[in-house]
Scaffold this motif. Structure first.
Motif, PDB file in Angstrom:
ATOM      1  N   LEU A   1       0.857  -1.183   0.000  1.00  0.00           N
ATOM      2  CA  LEU A   1       0.000   0.000   0.000  1.00  0.00           C
ATOM      3  C   LEU A   1       0.895   1.236   0.000  1.00  0.00           C
ATOM      4  O   LEU A   1       1.659   1.460   0.938  1.00  0.00           O
ATOM      5  CB  LEU A   1      -0.920   0.030   1.213  1.00  0.00           C
ATOM      6  CG  LEU A   1      -1.810   1.278   1.313  1.00  0.00           C
ATOM      7  CD1 LEU A   1      -2.808   1.322   0.162  1.00  0.00           C
ATOM      8  CD2 LEU A   1      -2.524   1.321   2.637  1.00  0.00           C
ATOM      9  N   LYS A   2       0.823   2.020  -1.070  1.00  0.00           N
ATOM     10  CA  LYS A   2       1.682   3.188  -1.222  1.00  0.00           C
ATOM     11  C   LYS A   2       1.401   4.235  -0.152  1.00  0.00           C
ATOM     12  O   LYS A   2       0.248   4.530   0.150  1.00  0.00           O
ATOM     13  CB  LYS A   2       1.453   3.861  -2.574  1.00  0.00           C
ATOM     14  CG  LYS A   2       2.026   3.160  -3.741  1.00  0.00           C
ATOM     15  CD  LYS A   2       1.994   4.009  -5.006  1.00  0.00           C
ATOM     16  CE  LYS A   2       0.617   4.166  -5.562  1.00  0.00           C
ATOM     17  NZ  LYS A   2       0.604   4.731  -6.924  1.00  0.00           N
ATOM     18  N   SER A   3       2.474   4.795   0.379  1.00  0.00           N
ATOM     19  CA  SER A   3       2.367   5.976   1.219  1.00  0.00           C
ATOM     20  C   SER A   3       2.272   7.168   0.289  1.00  0.00           C
ATOM     21  O   SER A   3       2.988   7.241  -0.709  1.00  0.00           O
ATOM     22  CB  SER A   3       3.603   6.114   2.107  1.00  0.00           C
ATOM     23  OG  SER A   3       3.641   7.400   2.670  1.00  0.00           O
TER      24      SER A   3
ATOM     25  N   PHE B   1       2.904   0.602   3.177  1.00  0.00           N
ATOM     26  CA  PHE B   1       2.300   0.092   4.406  1.00  0.00           C
ATOM     27  C   PHE B   1       1.871  -1.347   4.182  1.00  0.00           C
ATOM     28  O   PHE B   1       1.726  -1.800   3.044  1.00  0.00           O
ATOM     29  CB  PHE B   1       1.092   0.943   4.807  1.00  0.00           C
ATOM     30  CG  PHE B   1       1.455   2.336   5.208  1.00  0.00           C
ATOM     31  CD1 PHE B   1       2.097   2.597   6.407  1.00  0.00           C
ATOM     32  CD2 PHE B   1       1.165   3.405   4.375  1.00  0.00           C
ATOM     33  CE1 PHE B   1       2.444   3.885   6.766  1.00  0.00           C
ATOM     34  CE2 PHE B   1       1.498   4.694   4.727  1.00  0.00           C
ATOM     35  CZ  PHE B   1       2.148   4.934   5.922  1.00  0.00           C
ATOM     36  N   LEU B   2       1.630  -2.021   5.275  1.00  0.00           N
ATOM     37  CA  LEU B   2       1.201  -3.402   5.192  1.00  0.00           C
ATOM     38  C   LEU B   2      -0.247  -3.468   4.722  1.00  0.00           C
ATOM     39  O   LEU B   2      -1.087  -2.648   5.096  1.00  0.00           O
ATOM     40  CB  LEU B   2       1.349  -4.073   6.568  1.00  0.00           C
ATOM     41  CG  LEU B   2       1.280  -5.591   6.597  1.00  0.00           C
ATOM     42  CD1 LEU B   2       2.258  -6.233   5.623  1.00  0.00           C
ATOM     43  CD2 LEU B   2       1.564  -6.091   7.999  1.00  0.00           C
TER      44      LEU B   2
ATOM     45  N   SER C   1      -8.178   5.070   6.690  1.00  0.00           N
ATOM     46  CA  SER C   1      -8.917   5.669   5.573  1.00  0.00           C
ATOM     47  C   SER C   1      -8.351   5.335   4.195  1.00  0.00           C
ATOM     48  O   SER C   1      -9.058   5.480   3.203  1.00  0.00           O
ATOM     49  CB  SER C   1      -8.990   7.187   5.749  1.00  0.00           C
ATOM     50  OG  SER C   1      -7.693   7.739   5.740  1.00  0.00           O
ATOM     51  N   ASN C   2      -7.127   4.861   4.107  1.00  0.00           N
ATOM     52  CA  ASN C   2      -6.556   4.471   2.816  1.00  0.00           C
ATOM     53  C   ASN C   2      -6.964   3.053   2.404  1.00  0.00           C
ATOM     54  O   ASN C   2      -6.592   2.607   1.320  1.00  0.00           O
ATOM     55  CB  ASN C   2      -5.032   4.573   2.840  1.00  0.00           C
ATOM     56  CG  ASN C   2      -4.566   5.996   2.953  1.00  0.00           C
ATOM     57  OD1 ASN C   2      -5.214   6.911   2.431  1.00  0.00           O
ATOM     58  ND2 ASN C   2      -3.460   6.214   3.638  1.00  0.00           N
TER      59      ASN C   2
ATOM     60  N   SER D   1      -4.386   1.910  -8.142  1.00  0.00           N
ATOM     61  CA  SER D   1      -3.822   3.231  -7.859  1.00  0.00           C
ATOM     62  C   SER D   1      -3.267   3.326  -6.436  1.00  0.00           C
ATOM     63  O   SER D   1      -2.469   4.211  -6.137  1.00  0.00           O
ATOM     64  CB  SER D   1      -4.879   4.315  -8.076  1.00  0.00           C
ATOM     65  OG  SER D   1      -5.957   4.136  -7.176  1.00  0.00           O
ATOM     66  N   GLN D   2      -3.675   2.410  -5.561  1.00  0.00           N
ATOM     67  CA  GLN D   2      -3.213   2.423  -4.170  1.00  0.00           C
ATOM     68  C   GLN D   2      -1.942   1.609  -3.968  1.00  0.00           C
ATOM     69  O   GLN D   2      -1.304   1.723  -2.937  1.00  0.00           O
ATOM     70  CB  GLN D   2      -4.284   1.822  -3.249  1.00  0.00           C
ATOM     71  CG  GLN D   2      -5.579   2.578  -3.201  1.00  0.00           C
ATOM     72  CD  GLN D   2      -6.592   1.806  -2.383  1.00  0.00           C
ATOM     73  OE1 GLN D   2      -7.086   0.762  -2.810  1.00  0.00           O
ATOM     74  NE2 GLN D   2      -6.889   2.319  -1.202  1.00  0.00           N
TER      75      GLN D   2
END
Length: 176
Positions: A42-44, A51-52, A82-83, A117-118
């Protein structure tokens, strides 16, 4: 709406100190979730780290921490995550590993991100990884081994434990 939920932590929420910054569990207990695998993808949006996350994988399982929370805390949990998207889990895939706790009729939820996109191929920050490894170690050796031996890095091939073994921590921290 249920009165209580089992919020399943598989990343920073397995570290009780991190979890209690957002939620105040009535009880926290080890849990096994079948059919899911951890992956750092999961992109920061702040920097080139990840992220995990979790993804469905029928041959995998996660040992995490289930936090029983009152429904009024779900907003804070969703805001924190929220992501991600909220996942309601099939209770037949969830096993509370503490036989003294009754989980009947309490929904299990966790978060996952699946939109392309995430997702990205960045390494996580070591502070973040350390927090998660410490949380798993507090649960027990089986949880720590599950995290280190079966969690994938963003490339989808490298195992977290192998990645940690290869990092030259002295060089890494001297660059920071």
């Amino acid at each position: 709406t249920a009165e209580h939920y089992w919020v399943v932590g598989y990343g920073s929420l397995i570290n009780k100190r991190s979890a209690t910054k957002t939620i105040k569990p009535l009880v926290s207990t080890p849990v096994e979730i079948r059919g899911w695998q951890r992956i750092f993808n999961l992109k920061s949006f702040k920097n080139n780290t990840s992220f995990l996350n979790v993804r469905k994988d029928e041959n995998s399982h996660i040992i995490g921490l289930a936090h029983k929370v009152h429904f009024s805390q779900m907003f804070d949990y969703i805001l924190r995550e929220s992501n991600y998207d909220l996942e309601f889990l099939d209770s037949s895939t969830c096993t509370i590993l503490n036989n003294t706790i009754n989980c009947d009729n309490i929904p299990f939820v966790m978060v996952s991100a699946s939109r392309l996109s995430q997702l990205g191929a960045f390494n996580p920050s070591l502070n973040y990884v350390q927090s998660i490894v410490n949380g798993a170690a507090e649960i027990g050796q089986e949880a720590r081994d599950n995290l280190c031996d079966y969690t994938l890095m963003a490339d989808g091939k490298t195992i977290l434990g192998d990645w940690l073994d290869r990092i030259n921590l002295v060089d890494h921290f001297s660059v920071m």
